[in-house]
Enzyme design. Structure first.
Site, PDB file in Angstrom:
ATOM      1  N   GLU A  38      64.450  41.855  31.204  1.00  0.00           N
ATOM      2  CA  GLU A  38      65.590  42.773  31.160  1.00  0.00           C
ATOM      3  C   GLU A  38      66.741  42.206  30.330  1.00  0.00           C
ATOM      4  OE1 GLU A  38      68.488  42.277  33.787  1.00  0.00           O
ATOM      5  OE2 GLU A  38      67.771  40.274  33.328  1.00  0.00           O
ATOM      6  N   HIS A  48      64.230  42.838  37.089  1.00  0.00           N
ATOM      7  CA  HIS A  48      65.119  41.689  37.172  1.00  0.00           C
ATOM      8  C   HIS A  48      64.374  40.505  37.788  1.00  0.00           C
ATOM      9  CE1 HIS A  48      69.026  39.708  38.059  1.00  0.00           C
ATOM     10  NE2 HIS A  48      69.442  40.460  37.054  1.00  0.00           N
ATOM     11  N   ASP A  85      65.226  38.415  44.619  1.00  0.00           N
ATOM     12  CA  ASP A  85      65.681  37.735  43.416  1.00  0.00           C
ATOM     13  C   ASP A  85      66.306  36.377  43.746  1.00  0.00           C
ATOM     14  OD1 ASP A  85      65.715  38.146  40.749  1.00  0.00           O
ATOM     15  OD2 ASP A  85      67.649  39.202  40.703  1.00  0.00           O
ATOM     16  N   GLN A  86      67.132  36.381  44.797  1.00  0.00           N
ATOM     17  CA  GLN A  86      67.864  35.163  45.180  1.00  0.00           C
ATOM     18  C   GLN A  86      66.939  34.081  45.732  1.00  0.00           C
ATOM     19  OE1 GLN A  86      71.141  35.161  44.714  1.00  0.00           O
ATOM     20  NE2 GLN A  86      71.348  37.347  44.274  1.00  0.00           N
ATOM     21  N   HIS A 128      67.492  42.735  46.113  1.00  0.00           N
ATOM     22  CA  HIS A 128      68.329  41.679  45.538  1.00  0.00           C
ATOM     23  C   HIS A 128      68.031  40.320  46.163  1.00  0.00           C
ATOM     24  CE1 HIS A 128      70.356  44.697  43.316  1.00  0.00           C
ATOM     25  NE2 HIS A 128      70.777  45.326  44.401  1.00  0.00           N
ATOM     26  N   LEU A 129      67.755  40.336  47.453  1.00  0.00           N
ATOM     27  CA  LEU A 129      67.480  39.073  48.138  1.00  0.00           C
ATOM     28  C   LEU A 129      66.215  38.421  47.560  1.00  0.00           C
ATOM     29  CD1 LEU A 129      68.242  37.064  50.307  1.00  0.00           C
ATOM     30  CD2 LEU A 129      67.019  38.449  51.987  1.00  0.00           C
ATOM     31  N   GLN A 171      75.720  30.026  42.004  1.00  0.00           N
ATOM     32  CA  GLN A 171      74.264  30.001  42.123  1.00  0.00           C
ATOM     33  C   GLN A 171      73.603  29.164  41.036  1.00  0.00           C
ATOM     34  OE1 GLN A 171      73.087  34.117  42.368  1.00  0.00           O
ATOM     35  NE2 GLN A 171      72.922  33.890  44.585  1.00  0.00           N
TER      36      GLN A 171
END
Lengths: 340, 535
Positions: free
Chosen positions: A10, A309, A287-288, A284-285, A100
Site C-alpha cells: 500500500e 496494510h 497490524d500492531q 488494526h490490532l 512504535q
C-alpha cells in the site's frame, strides 16, 4: 544493507516504520527508496522524519537523506542505548507512530527507558495514545514486554501540542502469545472525548444517541469526558469491547465539517465489523501485533481478513533475518497469523 | 538545507482567539503546520502595533512546530498601502539582511500583508533582492481541512518549468527565424551569432555594432532587429537608417541633429534631423567610420545624455533612440589613425557582432539562393524557376573556391536578379547560369568590387559616373579613395605616384593629380567633401 522499495504494497509510512524498527533490532542497515510513492504527497513527512531521527538518536546511528520531502533514506543503526529521550513531532503528526518505531529496540536492551513525546496524540490514521495504553500494552505484557503510559496533555490534530510519556521496561524473555478465541464479551463501553469544543456537550449527546442506537448499547455504556488539558479543540470516540481474552477498541475522530452522527456511525461500524466474526484480534490490532510476534519467534493470533496494510507489513518483515510470519485460513472469515 | 521563510504578520488573517483559533486557517501558523514542509526559521515582519498578536503567533508556532525558530522584525511603514514607502522599507530590509543562499533556502510568504506588500515582495523576489522562491498558503476548499490548508511554492526561475521553457524556446526560435528572414541557415557560426543577437537585442537599449565585409547584410540585419523589437513591443518609434558615407559638412550636422531656420545659408525652415526622427525607435548609422569627427562628438553626447543641440539652436532637444551602427572598417585602426574617436568607439563597442562573409558560409549559399529566387519572383511579379541542371550548376559554382563573393549577398542578389531578368519565359537554364558565372568571374577579376567602385563614383559624380568606361571607372575610384584618405592634394599625390616620383628629379605630384582629375571635370574639393548628391 537491505534495500526496501517504499512503493511496495500500500506504499505508505508503515513501510518506513517497520523497516526502521527491524533495522534497529537486527542491527541491519536499510536503504529506503520511493518512500510513500503511493501517496498524494510522496516522500518523508515530518512524523516519518522524527521517527527516522529518533531511531538514529537512540542507537547512535547514521541517517543519510530522510529529510522532509525526501523520497529516499539510508539508515545504519549503531548500538541501542536505553535512557531518557524526548522527541517532538511538528504539524501535530502522530507521536504514537514514532513511538512504535523505536519501541521494539528499547524492549530488547537491559535498562529502563523513558520516552517523552510531544505533538499529536489523537490523529486520524494513527492509533491514539489510549489505544496503546488500553489495547496494545496489555497484550505486549502477555508477551513479556512491559510499558507504562502516562498522558500529560492531549494533542488533537490539527493543533497538536500533546505530551505523553512511556516507560519501557527491559524484556527478559519473550512469552508465547496464543490468541485464538475471543470468548465472551463482558464489557462494552464508549468514551466520547471532547476538548475546547463550543457546544461540545451537544455534539457528544448526538454522538451518544447514534452509538446507543446502532450498537444497541445502554445509555450508561457511553460516557462523555471533557478533556481539560488540550491546546486545541478535539473530539474522539473510543469504543471499547472487553472479552475474556482481549480488549479491542474502535476509534473515530470528529472533524470540522463532518457531522457528529457520521463520526459516531464510523465508530459503531468498526465495532460491528469486529463483532461479525469470532476472532479476538481486530483489523488494526493485527497490524500492531505482527512485529512483536515475529520478534518473539513463537505464538499465534486469529484475526479477520488481513488488510492490505497488514500484508504489506508482513512483506517488509520478511525481508529481515527474523522468524517469518505465516498466515493460514482459520474458519470461514478468519485467518491465523503464526510463527513456526 | 534549512528553510527560512520571510513574511508579514497578517493582522487580519493571522488573528484568532481561544482554542477555536486552531480550526481557523491562519496563514502564518499554517505555513509552519504543513506535514511535508519544515520551516526552520521564520523571519516575521511585524508592525509594532501588532506586537501582541505576534507574541500569540510565536507561541502557537512553538506548539505546532517546535523545530521553527521565529524572529520578529519590527517593520514600520506609516501607510502599508503606499507602494513607494513599502518598496523602500522592504528593499532596505532585504539589503540589510544577511542572506546566505549557499547554506539556506529562502521562501517568501506572500499570503499575508496588504496587496501592496505582496506586490513588493514579488518584485523584490523577482529581482533577487530576496533571493528565494515565493510560497503561498491557502485554505483547502472543503471545510474539514480548514487548517492547516495547503501551500504552493512558486519558483520565479522560469527556466525550471518545462512548459514555460518550451514556450520561451519557441519564442526564441521565432525571433531567430525573423532575424534570419526565415532563411534556414546552416552555418554554425552564423547561427550562433543570431542566437546571441536575439537575446541581446531584446534585453538591451545600448548601442549594437554590426561589423563585417561589405554586402554581408548589416543593413538588412539592422532592419530585422528593429522588426523583432517592434514585434515584441520594445520600440515605440521608427527605424531610421542613414549611410554616413553620404554625409559631409554642414549637411551632415543638420541631417543628423537637425537645424533651426536661418542656421546657415539656405536653412529656410526648421529641420528635425534623424536623431529626433528616431526618438523611441532605432537609428541605424551604416558606415559609421565615415562620420566626421565633429559629428562623432555630438553623437557621443546624444548617446550618453540623450540630449543634443540642433545646428544653430541654443535650445537642447532630447531623443531616446537606440543606436545600431554598421561598419566594414576596423574601427580600432581608425582610432589609431585619428579618424575615429576612441570614446565613441568605447561607447558603441559594447555589443559587437561580426557578420561573416558569404564565402565563410558556403553551407548557407543554397538556402540564401532559394530566398533570393523567391524575392526576385516577388519583385518581377513573375514566377522564376531554375531547372535542375541550372540550379545544380549554379550552386556548384557558388560553393566552389572559385566563387569569391567579394560583395557577398549583394553579389548573390545581383546574380539571381540578372539571371531572372535575362532568362526566357521565367525559366533559368544551364546556359543562363554559365553566362552569369562568366559575368561574376569577370567582376571579381578586377581588384575593387564593382559595387565599391560604383558607390564611390556615385557619391562624388552622381549619375554621371555611368558615362565612364569601366577602364577609367576602376582607376578613378581608386584615386578618389586615396584622396579621401589624405589630408591635402599634395599628400594624395605623393601616395598615388609613390613609385614613379622616386625616379624624378623634380616632383610634381599635385599637378599630375589635379590634371588627372580635371579630365573628369573633378576637383580636389569635390572629392574630399564627398557628395551629398546620393539619395
Amino acid at each position: 544493507m537491505i534495500t526496501i522499495d517504499g512503493s511496495m504494497g500500500e506504499g505508505g509510512g508503515q513501510v518506513i516504520r517497520s523497516a526502521v524498527a527491524l533495522s534497529l533490532v537486527t542491527g541491519t542497515p536499510v536503504r529506503l527508496q520511493n518512500i510513500r510513492a503511493g501517496r498524494s504527497k510522496p516522500g518523508v513527512l515530518r512524523q516519518h522524519h522524527t521517527a527516522l531521527a529518533a531511531a538514529a538518536t537512540i542507537s547512535n546511528g547514521t541517517l543519510d537523506g530522510g529529510a522532509v520531502g525526501d523520497t529516499s533514506a539510508e539508515f545504519s543503526p549503531g548500538r541501542v542505548v536505553p535512557g531518557d529521550y524526548e522527541f517532538a513531532v511538528g504539524s501535530a503528526g502522530s507521536t504514537t507512530l514514532v513511538f512504535q518505531t523505536i519501541l521494539p529496540a528499547l524492549l530488547l536492551v537491559d535498562r529502563v527507558s523513558t520516552i517523552t513525546l510531544s505533538g499529536g496524540t489523537h490523529n486520524p490514521w494513527a492509533p491514539p495514545v489510549d489505544y496503546l495504553a488500553q489495547v496494545f500494552a496489555p497484550l505486549l505484557e502477555r508477551m513479556g514486554g512491559r510499558i507504562e503510559i502516562e498522558t500529560e496533555r492531549y494533542g488533537f490534530a490539527p493543533a497538536g501540542g500533546g505530551q505523553w510519556r512511556a516507560t519501557v521496561h527491559p524484556l527478559r524473555s519473550w512469552k508465547e502469545l496464543q490468541l485464538h478465541e475471543r470468548g465472551d464479551v463482558h464489557t462494552r463501553r464508549a468514551t466520547i472525548l471532547i476538548a475546547n469544543l463550543p457546544g461540545g456537550r451537544a455534539v457528544a449527546e448526538r454522538e451518544r444517541r447514534v452509538l446507543v442506537r446502532r450498537l444497541n448499547w445502554r445509555e450508561c455504556d457511553v460516557t462523555v469526558q471533557d478533556v481539560p488539558n488540550s491546546a486545541g479543540p478535539g473530539n474522539v470516540i473510543l469504543c471499547t469491547v472487553e472479552s475474556d481474552s482481549v480488549t479491542e477498541m474502535g476509534v473515530a475522530f470528529g472533524q470540522l465539517g463532518v457531522r457528529a452522527e457520521s463520526v459516531a456511525r464510523a465508530a459503531a461500524n468498526q465495532v460491528r465489523a469486529y463483532l461479525t466474526h469470532d476472532a479476538p484480534v481486530g483489523e488494526h490490532l493485527a497490524d500492531q501485533l505482527m512485529l512483536p510476534l515475529t520478534l518473539a519467534g513463537k505464538g499465534s493470533f486469529v484475526t479477520g481478513r488481513l488488510s492490505r496494510h497488514a500484508t504489506t507489513n508482513r512483506d517488509v518483515l520478511a525481508m529481515f533475518d527474523v522468524a517469518p510470519l505465516r498466515i493460514e485460513s482459520y474458519g470461514a472469515r478468519t485467518q491465523r497469523v503464526f510463527v513456526g | 538545507m534549512p528553510n527560512v521563510a520571510i513574511g508579514f504578520l497578517g493582522t487580519t488573517l493571522d488573528r484568532g482567539a481561544g482554542a477555536e483559533r486552531w480550526t481557523r486557517w491562519r496563514p502564518t501558523v499554517a505555513l509552519c503546520q504543513q506535514d511535508d514542509l519544515v520551516i526552520d526559521r521564520l523571519e516575521l515582519l511585524v508592525s509594532p502595533r501588532a506586537q501582541t498578536l505576534a507574541d500569540a503567533i510565536v507561541e502557537d508556532i512553538a506548539l505546532i512546530s517546535p523545530e521553527t525558530k521565529v524572529r520578529i522584525w519590527p517593520f514600520e511603514v506609516p501607510d502599508m498601502w503606499d507602494f513607494e514607502a513599502m518598496y523602500s522599507a522592504l528593499h532596505d530590509w532585504a539589503r540589510a539582511y544577511p542572506f546566505q543562499p549557499e547554506v539556506e533556502d529562502y521562501l517568501v510568504h506572500i499570503t499575508t500583508g496588504t496587496h501592496v506588500a505582496q506586490i513588493v515582495s514579488f518584485l523584490l523576489t523577482e529581482t533577487r533582492h530576496l533571493p528565494g522562491k515565493l510560497i503561498q498558503t491557502s485554505p483547502t476548499k472543503r471545510v474539514r481541512d480548514a487548517a492547516p490548508g495547503r501551500y504552493d511554492i512558486i519558483d520565479l526561475d522560469l527556466d525550471r518549468y518545462d512548459k514555460i521553457a518550451q514556450r520561451f524556446a519557441r519564442e526564441h526560435q521565432e525571433g531567430e527565424s525573423l532575424l534570419k528572414s526565415g532563411i534556414a541557415t546552416r552555418n554554425a557560426a552564423f547561427n550562433h551569432l543570431i542566437e546571441q543577437l536575439e537575446r541581446v537585442a531584446l534585453r538591451t537599449r545600448d548601442p549594437i555594432l554590426l561589423t563585417g565585409p561589405t554586402g554581408a547584410g548589416k543593413s538588412q540585419l539592422a532592419q530585422r532587429i528593429y522588426d523583432l523589437k517592434s514585434k515584441r513591443r520594445q520600440v515605440t518609434g521608427e527605424f531610421v537608417e542613414l549611410n554616413c558615407a553620404t554625409l559631409h559638412g554642414t549637411s551632415a550636422m543638420s541631417a543628423l541633429f537637425g537645424h533651426v531656420k536661418g542656421a546657415f545659408t539656405g536653412a529656410t525652415t526648421d529641420r528635425r534631423g534623424l536623431l529626433r526622427a528616431a526618438d523611441g525607435g532605432v537609428l541605424f548609422l551604416d558606415e559609421i567610420g565615415e562620420l566626421g569627427l565633429d559629428e562623432q562628438a555630438m553623437l557621443l553626447r546624444a548617446l550618453e545624455e540623450k540630449r543634443f543641440l540642433p545646428f544653430g539652436s541654443d535650445r537642447e532637444v532630447t531623443s531616446r533612440f537606440q543606436l545600431f551602427a554598421g561598419t566594414h572598417k576596423d574601427l580600432v585602426d581608425e582610432v589609431a589613425a585619428g579618424r575615429f574617436r576612441e570614446d565613441l568607439l568605447a561607447r558603441i563597442n559594447l555589443w559587437t557582432f561580426r557578420l561573416p562573409g558569404l564565402k565563410d558560409r558556403t553551407e548557407d549559399i543554397a538556402p540564401n539562393f532559394e530566398y533570393e529566387v523567391e524575392r526576385a519572383a516577388e519583385r518581377t511579379g513573375e514566377r522564376v524557376t531554375f531547372n535542375r541542371a541550372a540550379r545544380e550548376r549554379f550552386l556548384e559554382f557558388a560553393t566552389s573556391p572559385q566563387a569569391e563573393w567579394r560583395a557577398n549577398f549583394r553579389d548573390l542578389n545581383a546574380a539571381v536578379v540578372r539571371m531572372a531578368t535575362l532568362c526566357r519565359g521565367g525559366r533559368v537554364v544551364r546556359t543562363d547560369v554559365e553566362e552569369e558565372i562568366a559575368r561574376l568571374e569577370r567582376n571579381w577579376s578586377c581588384a575593387p568590387t564593382e559595387s565599391d567602385v560604383e558607390q564611390t563614383l556615385a557619391e562624388v559624380m552622381g549619375a554621371r559616373f555611368r558615362d565612364l568606361d569601366r577602364f577609367d571607372a576602376v582607376q578613378l575610384a581608386e584615386v578618389m579613395a586615396v584622396c579621401r584618405a589624405s589630408q591635402t592634394l599634395a599628400d594624395a599625390g605623393r601616395r598615388l605616384f609613390a613609385v614613379s616620383r622616386t625616379k624624378k628629379r623634380i616632383t610634381n605630384d599635385s599637378d599630375r593629380l589635379r590634371k588627372y582629375l580635371l579630365k573628369f571635370d573633378l576637383t580636389w574639393d569635390q572629392i574630399t567633401r564627398s557628395a551629398a548628391t546620393r539619395p
